[in-house]
Design an enzyme around this catalytic site. Structure first.
Site, PDB file in Angstrom:
ATOM      1  N   GLN A  17       0.780  -1.244   0.000  1.00 32.96           N
ATOM      2  CA  GLN A  17       0.000   0.000   0.000  1.00 32.96           C
ATOM      3  C   GLN A  17       0.812   1.295   0.000  1.00 32.96           C
ATOM      4  OE1 GLN A  17      -3.272   2.426   2.681  1.00 32.96           O
ATOM      5  NE2 GLN A  17      -3.010   0.288   3.151  1.00 32.96           N
ATOM      6  N   SER A  18       1.868   1.348   0.813  1.00 31.59           N
ATOM      7  CA  SER A  18       2.534   2.650   1.004  1.00 31.59           C
ATOM      8  C   SER A  18       3.100   3.198  -0.308  1.00 31.59           C
ATOM      9  CB  SER A  18       3.643   2.521   2.052  1.00 31.59           C
ATOM     10  OG  SER A  18       4.636   1.610   1.598  1.00 31.59           O
ATOM     11  N   ARG A  38       6.253  -9.091 -10.116  1.00 33.45           N
ATOM     12  CA  ARG A  38       6.797 -10.438 -10.245  1.00 33.45           C
ATOM     13  C   ARG A  38       5.905 -11.272 -11.178  1.00 33.45           C
ATOM     14  NH1 ARG A  38       9.673 -13.155  -5.510  1.00 33.45           N
ATOM     15  NH2 ARG A  38       8.736 -11.610  -4.172  1.00 33.45           N
ATOM     16  N   LEU A  72       8.278  -8.832 -14.611  1.00 39.64           N
ATOM     17  CA  LEU A  72       9.719  -8.987 -14.784  1.00 39.64           C
ATOM     18  C   LEU A  72      10.301  -9.760 -13.621  1.00 39.64           C
ATOM     19  CD1 LEU A  72      11.509  -7.778 -16.994  1.00 39.64           C
ATOM     20  CD2 LEU A  72      12.070  -5.909 -15.423  1.00 39.64           C
ATOM     21  N   ASP A  73      11.029 -10.823 -13.956  1.00 35.96           N
ATOM     22  CA  ASP A  73      11.791 -11.497 -12.894  1.00 35.96           C
ATOM     23  C   ASP A  73      13.150 -10.814 -12.864  1.00 35.96           C
ATOM     24  OD1 ASP A  73      13.315 -13.031 -11.268  1.00 35.96           O
ATOM     25  OD2 ASP A  73      12.621 -14.957 -12.062  1.00 35.96           O
ATOM     26  N   ASN A  96       9.509   0.303  -2.217  1.00 35.09           N
ATOM     27  CA  ASN A  96       9.268   0.156  -0.771  1.00 35.09           C
ATOM     28  C   ASN A  96       9.513  -1.291  -0.346  1.00 35.09           C
ATOM     29  OD1 ASN A  96       6.733  -0.571  -2.085  1.00 35.09           O
ATOM     30  ND2 ASN A  96       5.834  -0.657  -0.043  1.00 35.09           N
ATOM     31  N   LYS A 136      11.191  -5.019   8.949  1.00 40.04           N
ATOM     32  CA  LYS A 136      10.041  -4.917   8.046  1.00 40.04           C
ATOM     33  C   LYS A 136       8.912  -4.246   8.823  1.00 40.04           C
ATOM     34  CE  LYS A 136      10.765  -8.997   5.199  1.00 40.04           C
ATOM     35  NZ  LYS A 136      10.248 -10.306   4.814  1.00 40.04           N
ATOM     36  N   VAL A 137       8.108  -3.469   8.134  1.00 35.17           N
ATOM     37  CA  VAL A 137       7.050  -2.739   8.840  1.00 35.17           C
ATOM     38  C   VAL A 137       5.758  -2.728   8.028  1.00 35.17           C
ATOM     39  CG1 VAL A 137       6.365  -0.412   9.595  1.00 35.17           C
ATOM     40  CG2 VAL A 137       8.615  -1.284  10.199  1.00 35.17           C
ATOM     41  N   TYR A 138       4.658  -2.943   8.721  1.00 36.28           N
ATOM     42  CA  TYR A 138       3.321  -2.758   8.137  1.00 36.28           C
ATOM     43  C   TYR A 138       2.611  -1.612   8.857  1.00 36.28           C
ATOM     44  CZ  TYR A 138       3.591  -7.019   5.339  1.00 36.28           C
ATOM     45  OH  TYR A 138       3.942  -7.957   4.410  1.00 36.28           O
ATOM     46  N   GLU A 139       1.503  -1.208   8.264  1.00 40.54           N
ATOM     47  CA  GLU A 139       0.716  -0.062   8.745  1.00 40.54           C
ATOM     48  C   GLU A 139       0.661   0.094  10.268  1.00 40.54           C
ATOM     49  OE1 GLU A 139      -1.254   2.466   7.189  1.00 40.54           O
ATOM     50  OE2 GLU A 139      -1.541   3.077   9.253  1.00 40.54           O
ATOM     51  N   ASP A 168       0.753   3.845   5.985  1.00 41.25           N
ATOM     52  CA  ASP A 168       0.959   3.492   4.574  1.00 41.25           C
ATOM     53  C   ASP A 168       0.651   4.656   3.632  1.00 41.25           C
ATOM     54  OD1 ASP A 168       1.849   0.932   4.893  1.00 41.25           O
ATOM     55  OD2 ASP A 168      -0.121   0.015   4.768  1.00 41.25           O
ATOM     56  N   GLY A 246      -6.998  20.286  19.672  1.00 39.92           N
ATOM     57  CA  GLY A 246      -6.666  21.673  19.338  1.00 39.92           C
ATOM     58  C   GLY A 246      -7.074  22.607  20.469  1.00 39.92           C
ATOM     59  N   GLY A 247      -7.114  23.876  20.168  1.00 43.67           N
ATOM     60  CA  GLY A 247      -7.424  24.874  21.199  1.00 43.67           C
ATOM     61  C   GLY A 247      -8.905  25.016  21.491  1.00 43.67           C
TER      62      GLY A 247
HETATM   63  N1  CAO Z   1      11.533 -10.259  -9.422  1.00 46.37           N
HETATM   64  C1  CAO Z   1      12.289 -11.018  -8.617  1.00 46.37           C
HETATM   65  N2  CAO Z   1      12.310 -10.862  -7.264  1.00 46.37           N
HETATM   66  C2  CAO Z   1      11.519  -9.904  -6.767  1.00 46.37           C
HETATM   67  C3  CAO Z   1      10.703  -9.078  -7.562  1.00 46.37           C
HETATM   68  C4  CAO Z   1      10.743  -9.291  -8.961  1.00 46.37           C
HETATM   69  N3  CAO Z   1       9.996  -8.571  -9.793  1.00 46.37           N
HETATM   70  N4  CAO Z   1      10.032  -8.221  -6.754  1.00 46.37           N
HETATM   71  C5  CAO Z   1      10.404  -8.503  -5.495  1.00 46.37           C
HETATM   72  N5  CAO Z   1      11.305  -9.512  -5.489  1.00 46.37           N
HETATM   73  C6  CAO Z   1      11.945 -10.136  -4.344  1.00 46.37           C
HETATM   74  C7  CAO Z   1      12.934  -9.232  -3.672  1.00 46.37           C
HETATM   75  O1  CAO Z   1      14.138  -9.208  -4.380  1.00 46.37           O
HETATM   76  C8  CAO Z   1      13.049  -9.864  -2.295  1.00 46.37           C
HETATM   77  O2  CAO Z   1      13.948 -10.941  -2.369  1.00 46.37           O
HETATM   78  P1  CAO Z   1      15.208 -11.129  -1.375  1.00 46.37           P
HETATM   79  O3  CAO Z   1      14.660 -11.006   0.011  1.00 46.37           O
HETATM   80  O4  CAO Z   1      15.675 -12.503  -1.734  1.00 46.37           O
HETATM   81  O5  CAO Z   1      16.189 -10.077  -1.673  1.00 46.37           O
HETATM   82  C9  CAO Z   1      11.676 -10.481  -2.074  1.00 46.37           C
HETATM   83  O6  CAO Z   1      10.990 -10.354  -3.318  1.00 46.37           O
HETATM   84  C10 CAO Z   1      10.818  -9.922  -0.987  1.00 46.37           C
HETATM   85  O7  CAO Z   1      10.851  -8.507  -0.860  1.00 46.37           O
HETATM   86  P2  CAO Z   1      10.366  -7.858   0.520  1.00 46.37           P
HETATM   87  O8  CAO Z   1      11.237  -8.375   1.626  1.00 46.37           O
HETATM   88  O9  CAO Z   1      10.312  -6.389   0.361  1.00 46.37           O
HETATM   89  O10 CAO Z   1       8.881  -8.420   0.672  1.00 46.37           O
HETATM   90  P3  CAO Z   1       8.129  -9.072   1.925  1.00 46.37           P
HETATM   91  O11 CAO Z   1       6.817  -9.499   1.389  1.00 46.37           O
HETATM   92  O12 CAO Z   1       8.920 -10.088   2.633  1.00 46.37           O
HETATM   93  O13 CAO Z   1       7.937  -7.822   2.922  1.00 46.37           O
HETATM   94  C11 CAO Z   1       7.137  -5.624   3.545  1.00 46.37           C
HETATM   95  C12 CAO Z   1       6.900  -6.890   2.715  1.00 46.37           C
HETATM   96  C13 CAO Z   1       6.079  -4.632   3.159  1.00 46.37           C
HETATM   97  C14 CAO Z   1       7.038  -5.964   5.034  1.00 46.37           C
HETATM   98  C15 CAO Z   1       8.555  -5.069   3.226  1.00 46.37           C
HETATM   99  O14 CAO Z   1       8.675  -4.899   1.854  1.00 46.37           O
HETATM  100  C16 CAO Z   1       8.859  -3.727   3.921  1.00 46.37           C
HETATM  101  O15 CAO Z   1       9.116  -3.679   5.119  1.00 46.37           O
HETATM  102  N6  CAO Z   1       8.831  -2.636   3.142  1.00 46.37           N
HETATM  103  C17 CAO Z   1       9.195  -1.309   3.650  1.00 46.37           C
HETATM  104  C18 CAO Z   1       8.110  -0.738   4.490  1.00 46.37           C
HETATM  105  C19 CAO Z   1       6.790  -0.652   3.788  1.00 46.37           C
HETATM  106  O16 CAO Z   1       6.634  -0.082   2.741  1.00 46.37           O
HETATM  107  N7  CAO Z   1       5.789  -1.214   4.442  1.00 46.37           N
HETATM  108  C20 CAO Z   1       4.417  -0.966   4.054  1.00 46.37           C
HETATM  109  C21 CAO Z   1       3.829  -2.069   3.364  1.00 46.37           C
HETATM  110  S1  CAO Z   1       2.179  -1.638   3.005  1.00 46.37           S
HETATM  111  O17 CAO Z   1       1.378  -2.116   4.353  1.00 46.37           O
END
Ligand code: CAO
Length: 424
Positions: A17-18, A38, A72-73, A96, A136-139, A168, A246-247
């Protein structure tokens, strides 16, 4: 009509989302946003909280309007080649991923600059540099770490998160501002730069008033908080329930029908300049001169009684009736609107804040359109792309690949197990 960001090309390497909210804004302002996904699965939200089997979820469609999709991979040789080709021709790259992901793909800031010194690399991470920078962080984690949860809710209850996605979508907004600012600076310097918005920072920015109150607390009780004058204040800003922040004191009050309708409430602000009108409307004219109520300072220890008195009046009216009456006297107030009511609100549709979008798979759905209105760059909301919908178009028109190279790229599997052309 030329859009504000016409000519700006964005490599959108965002997910969930973010990041997508940021690039959606840029797309609405006219940027050409190329979303890299992906192969086979795409952005994880395509299949999350799905309401129609096999179709892109509302979660995805409502965050990815006006973009093009390229599968794209990026871990394959050809995938990397295409990715680097896009870095060369884009003005902005937004991502992100979790900390370290881009580096592991070989796309360090140094490498990105080598490919394109004019590019702006915009990133959202959960935290800025410090003890949590690798997390890693979610909302809701951001809401908790940014100070929102500890200051939300009622004093006698646990911390609460809010439904507004301030972690987000809030970070997406912050990042979008950073991007357009960097684009502006580039017009003078000719150089790109890194733009970083952490979710914790963004939430804290939106909780600025609570850090204000933390410092006020050191000088005495927070007199506009419901804890004053009878409750206890500890060493940190307490949860203030529905107090205004607020005030001008405010609270949520019951309206006619509250026993059965969970949203039959009104937010009422006891604004000082209209105090006399408030007293007259709620039929408590004696409060105008009573020394316990006559001045804003005198009212602070009595806010609970004051809002109870006003509520006796609001409970005799529906929230809309109360709103109509109070508006005549310029008394600030607002109905608690349910999502059902908002979805049906004609004025929000008239301004394009609520839009109906057509999707080939799911049919019509409602979305929130662009909340920022530019008089010279109106927004037309275009449906989100299907997974890989623009694969060939992007290789050809954006990267300028010839027919043979396109055939080879598809054959390599870098774009996934998809035929070059569906009809062939
Ligand atoms: N082709 C090949 N690999 C891909 C790809 C693509 N097109 N797109 C992503 N990947 C791979 C990445 O290279 C990564 O692989 P490695 O860990 O082996 O390097 C893998 O996908 C996972 O990426 P990720 O760690 O960002 O994803 P996750 O699902 O495990 O985590 C999230 C998700 C959101 C917790 C994390 O991305 C994060 O903390 N982001 C920053 C904060 C943020 O934006 N959070 C808000 C999310 S919205 O609620």
């Amino acid at each position: 009509m030329t859009k504000a960001l016409h000519g700006v090309r964005v490599l959108d390497f965002t997910h969930v989302q973010s990041g997508p909210t940021c690039t959606q804004l840029l797309a609405w302002f006219g940027a050409d946003v190329i979303k890299i996904e992906r192969p086979g699965v795409g952005d994880i939200t395509r299949s999350q909280l799905r309401d129609i089997p096999g179709e892109d979820s509302l979660y995805f469609t409502m965050l990815n309007h006006n973009k093009r999709s390229l599968t794209l991979d990026t871990k394959t040789k050809q995938g990397k080649e295409i990715l680097e080709g896009l870095v060369r021709v884009c003005d902005v790259m937004v991502e992100n991923f979790a900390p370290g992901v881009l580096d592991r793909m070989g796309l360090t800031w140094e490498r990105i600059q080598e490919l394109n010194p004019r590019i702006i690399l915009a990133s959202i991470k959960g935290f800025g540099p410090g003890p949590y920078e690798d997390c890693k962080v979610y909302e809701n984690i951001a809401q908790c770490a940014g100070g929102a949860a500890s200051t939300t809710g009622f004093d006698d209850g646990p911390p609460l998160v809010t439904g507004a996605q301030i972690g987000d979508s809030g970070s997406g907004l912050h990042l979008a501002l950073g991007i357009v600012t960097a684009l502006y600076q580039r017009t003078h310097t000719g150089r790109g730069q890194m733009v970083r918005a952490s979710m914790q920072d963004g939430v804290l920015n939106l909780c600025r008033v609570k850090l204000r109150d933390q410092q006020r607390l050191a000088r005495g009780p927070l007199k506009e908080y419901p804890q004053y004058p009878h409750g206890e204040f500890g060493s940190s800003v307490p949860r203030a329930g529905n107090a205004s922040g607020g005030g001008q004191p405010g609270w949520i009050l019951k309206c006619k029908g509250w026993e059965t309708d969970p949203n039959a409430y009104l937010y009422f602000v006891a604004q000082a300049p209209v105090w006399e009108s408030i007293c007259k409307v709620i039929e408590k004219p004696e409060w105008i001169t009573d020394s316990n109520y006559a001045t804003p300072e005198a009212r602070l220890p009595h806010l609970k009684d004051i809002f109870a008195g006003i509520e006796e009046w609001t409970m005799q009216h529906t929230k809309i009736e109360a709103m109509e009456i109070l508006n005549k006297y310029d008394i600030p107030c607002g109905p608690i609107l349910s999502m059902e009511e908002i979805a049906a609100d004609q004025s929000l549709r008239d301004t394009g804040t609520i839009v109906e979008v057509d999707h080939p798979g799911r049919g019509q759905y409602l979305s929130v359109g662009n909340p920022i209105k530019l008089s010279d760059s109106p927004t037309e909301v275009v449906r989100s792309p299907l997974l890989g919908e623009h694969n060939e178009e992007i290789l050809k028109d954006v990267l300028g690949f010839d027919e043979a190279t396109i055939v080879n790229m598809f054959a390599s599997g870098a774009l996934g197990a998809v035929p070059l052309r569906a009809a062939e």
